[in-house]
Design a protein around this motif. Sequence first.
Motif, PDB file in Angstrom:
ATOM      1  N   ALA A  90       0.777   5.546  -0.626  1.00  0.00           N
ATOM      2  CA  ALA A  90       0.098   6.645  -0.945  1.00  0.00           C
ATOM      3  C   ALA A  90       0.943   7.978  -1.069  1.00  0.00           C
ATOM      4  CB  ALA A  90      -1.030   7.012   0.227  1.00  0.00           C
ATOM      5  N   LEU A 111      -3.988   7.497  -3.638  1.00  0.00           N
ATOM      6  CA  LEU A 111      -3.318   6.029  -3.561  1.00  0.00           C
ATOM      7  C   LEU A 111      -2.398   6.059  -4.643  1.00  0.00           C
ATOM      8  CD1 LEU A 111      -6.688   4.108  -2.678  1.00  0.00           C
ATOM      9  CD2 LEU A 111      -4.638   4.977  -1.079  1.00  0.00           C
ATOM     10  N   ASP A 146      -0.889  -2.471   4.339  1.00  0.00           N
ATOM     11  CA  ASP A 146      -2.133  -2.654   3.844  1.00  0.00           C
ATOM     12  C   ASP A 146      -2.967  -1.425   4.185  1.00  0.00           C
ATOM     13  OD1 ASP A 146      -2.795  -3.055   6.406  1.00  0.00           O
ATOM     14  OD2 ASP A 146      -2.996  -5.370   5.708  1.00  0.00           O
ATOM     15  N   LEU A 147      -4.111  -1.298   3.539  1.00  0.00           N
ATOM     16  CA  LEU A 147      -5.110  -0.039   3.958  1.00  0.00           C
ATOM     17  C   LEU A 147      -5.122  -0.326   5.481  1.00  0.00           C
ATOM     18  CD1 LEU A 147      -6.954   2.171   2.696  1.00  0.00           C
ATOM     19  CD2 LEU A 147      -8.885   0.147   2.665  1.00  0.00           C
ATOM     20  N   ALA A 148      -5.463  -1.049   5.901  1.00  0.00           N
ATOM     21  CA  ALA A 148      -5.785  -1.173   7.461  1.00  0.00           C
ATOM     22  C   ALA A 148      -4.307  -0.601   8.465  1.00  0.00           C
ATOM     23  CB  ALA A 148      -5.945  -2.744   8.104  1.00  0.00           C
ATOM     24  N   TYR A 158      -2.439   1.504   7.125  1.00  0.00           N
ATOM     25  CA  TYR A 158      -2.589   3.022   6.539  1.00  0.00           C
ATOM     26  C   TYR A 158      -3.490   3.840   7.498  1.00  0.00           C
ATOM     27  CZ  TYR A 158      -2.914   7.392   4.126  1.00  0.00           C
ATOM     28  OH  TYR A 158      -3.081   8.639   3.860  1.00  0.00           O
ATOM     29  N   ASN A 159      -4.504   3.079   7.534  1.00  0.00           N
ATOM     30  CA  ASN A 159      -5.543   3.630   8.435  1.00  0.00           C
ATOM     31  C   ASN A 159      -5.054   3.969   9.858  1.00  0.00           C
ATOM     32  OD1 ASN A 159      -8.239   4.835   8.558  1.00  0.00           O
ATOM     33  ND2 ASN A 159      -8.787   3.013   9.949  1.00  0.00           N
ATOM     34  N   CYS A 192       2.872   1.159   3.440  1.00  0.00           N
ATOM     35  CA  CYS A 192       2.431   0.454   4.412  1.00  0.00           C
ATOM     36  C   CYS A 192       2.168  -1.119   3.928  1.00  0.00           C
ATOM     37  CB  CYS A 192       0.991   0.937   4.810  1.00  0.00           C
ATOM     38  SG  CYS A 192       1.223   2.539   5.770  1.00  0.00           S
ATOM     39  N   PHE A 218       0.802  -1.257   0.120  1.00  0.00           N
ATOM     40  CA  PHE A 218      -0.110   0.059  -0.049  1.00  0.00           C
ATOM     41  C   PHE A 218       1.003   1.123   0.141  1.00  0.00           C
ATOM     42  CE2 PHE A 218      -2.401   3.381   1.769  1.00  0.00           C
ATOM     43  CZ  PHE A 218      -3.685   3.195   1.328  1.00  0.00           C
ATOM     44  N   THR A 271      -5.245  12.132   0.646  1.00  0.00           N
ATOM     45  CA  THR A 271      -4.655  10.926   0.375  1.00  0.00           C
ATOM     46  C   THR A 271      -4.971  10.655  -1.087  1.00  0.00           C
ATOM     47  OG1 THR A 271      -4.726  10.040   2.578  1.00  0.00           O
ATOM     48  CG2 THR A 271      -4.248   8.760   0.625  1.00  0.00           C
TER      49      THR A 271
END
Length: 156
Positions: free
Chosen positions: A68, A140, A115-117, A119-120, A113, A66, A138
Motif C-alpha cells: 500500500a 492499495l 496480508d490485509l490482517a 496491514y490492519n 505486509c 499486500f 491508504t
Amino acid sequence: MMKLSEQDRRIMDALQENCRMSNQELADRVGMSLSACWRRVKALEESGLVARYSAVINAAHAGLNFQAIVHVTLTRHDHRHVDTFIAEVRRRREVLDCYSTTGEADYHLRVLCRDLAAYNRFLEDFLFRLPGIANVRTNLVLKDIKSHSPVPVETE
C-alpha cells in the motif's frame, strides 16, 4: 560533486543491473582494463556515488503479498511530533520507503505486509498510536508496473 565520464556511467549502469558480477566481467562489459575498472569503481564508492550494494528480494516469494501507499497528515508540524514520527517509521520493517512531500499529505509511505490482517495490525498497533497523526489514507497497490529502476546517471 565528482565529474563523471561515459565509462563511469557505464560502470554504474552495469553495477545497478548486477552488482555481483566480477571485476573482470565488469571491465569487459564497459570496455576497460581490469585495473582501470577497479580504480574507477573504488573512486565511485569513495565519492559516495555508489552508496551500497544490495539484493532485490521477490516480495511475493517471501510471502509478502499486500502493498500500500499510505498518505499521512500530521496535526501540527512541531519538532516533537515530526521527530517522533520519523524515528518510529524508520524502525518499522514494513515501511520500505517514506517521503516528506508537498501537497495534501505530509508523508507518503510504501508499506509491504503479508496480508490485509497484517496491514490492519500495522495501522492499529503502530501508526494510529503515534502522537500527532491527523489523517491516514491508504491506496492499495493493485499491480507493480515499474519498480527497482536504476538511477539514470548522466555525464556532463
